[in-house]
Design a protein around this motif. Structure first.
Motif: not given
Length: 305
Positions: A214-232
């Motif tokens: 990602l080039k300079p000048g940006h904010h980077l936002i990660f939205i964590t994924p959700h899976d209702g059946h997921a465990d660790s």
């Protein structure tokens, strides 16, 4: 004797059908055998009869009038069976409908943007620029099927936002979208990555490429994924855990913890697969609020240098 040209009419639909049931080489073998068989029947039997010629079958001459009755019966049965299958086919679910409409609307939006860009006056910028930069202001959201299902809702409630979402999108595919938008000058100041439901084993490596390239000048936002059946043990869960550690290492990264929000509101997923919620306004509103909250916090942090 010439080869039956009608073989070419059969091979593709047959291969499409059998490739869903068998491996490619088995599907190709079955397709070849049936294509030659059907084409031979058509070339040596059906086509001469349709042209008014007679054919010999077991030392008997047949003409078109001899096959009219059985042919009519066969066609009637085929049409009736086709109608029966159509009536028995399952109706499209609200989720499938939401994803289908979201994809169509996104394609239409891209065409409209391309047309506006081509027809815009040369001296008039198509979008506002971030202060003291040549980077378009606003937000670019790159997402998977979860985002695609709520794309219309997000567009209705957000300003200066572009959304590119697609089903089954993984981080490496999202990276390609990111680079294309960046290289063509379309990537906005705030970059929101709503990716991870379909997480690969090398999720850290693929996510790190996004961060590094990602080039300079940006904010980077990660939205964590959700899976209702997921465990660790799930990669999507592991990705969320790892993403939460990134703001301590990179001051231009912000986390929108959708997994945490979703787990606190299981009621919005009732009757769904536990992951997708397209078409449900209460869930889409929570998703929107999660993204907007992350964007507000991102504005208080520096951009990438």
């Amino acid at each position: 004797m010439s080869q039956p040209h009608s073989v070419y009419l059969f091979h593709w639909p047959l291969f499409v059908i059998f490739s869903k049931l068998y491996s490619n080489w088995v599907a190709a073998l079955i397709t070849t055998i049936l294509s030659v068989l059907f084409a031979s029947v058509s070339y040596y039997f059906i086509e001469p009869l349709l042209r008014g010629k007679s054919v010999e079958v077991l030392d008997k001459k047949l003409e078109f009038k001899h096959i009219m009755a059985p042919l009519g019966g066969f066609l009637t049965l085929a049409i009736g069976f086709g109608v029966f299958l159509c009536l028995q086919a399952p109706k499209i679910s609200s989720l499938e409908q939401s994803l289908l409409l979201g994809g169509i609307q996104q394609d239409v939006g891209k065409l409209d943007m391309a047309y506006a860009k081509v027809t815009a006056p040369k001296n008039e910028p198509s979008v506002a620029l971030a202060q003291n930069t040549d980077i378009p202001a606003g937000t670019t959201i790159i997402g998977d099927s979860v985002t695609l299902g709520s794309r219309s809702y997000l567009l209705e409630h957000m300003q200066d936002v572009d959304i590119d979402a697609e089903g089954n999108r993984t981080m490496n595919l999202a990276y390609d979208v990111l680079m294309n938008l960046q290289n063509t000058g379309q990537l906005r100041k705030n970059v929101v990555m709503c990716i991870g439901t379909n997480s690969l084993d090398d999720y850290q490596e693929q996510t790190q490429k996004v961060i590094d390239d990602l080039k300079p000048g940006h904010h980077l936002i990660f939205i964590t994924p959700h899976d209702g059946h997921a465990d660790s043990s799930y990669n999507s869960y592991k990705l969320g855990v790892w993403e939460r550690t990134l703001p301590k290492k990179y001051d231009f990264i912000t986390i929108g913890d959708w997994d945490e929000v979703a787990r606190a509101h299981p009621e919005v997923f009732e009757g769904t697969d536990g992951t997708h919620f397209g078409g449900r306004e209460n869930a889409s509103q929570l998703y929107l609020e999660c993204i907007q909250d992350a964007l507000k916090r991102a504005e208080k942090t520096p951009v990438k240098k």
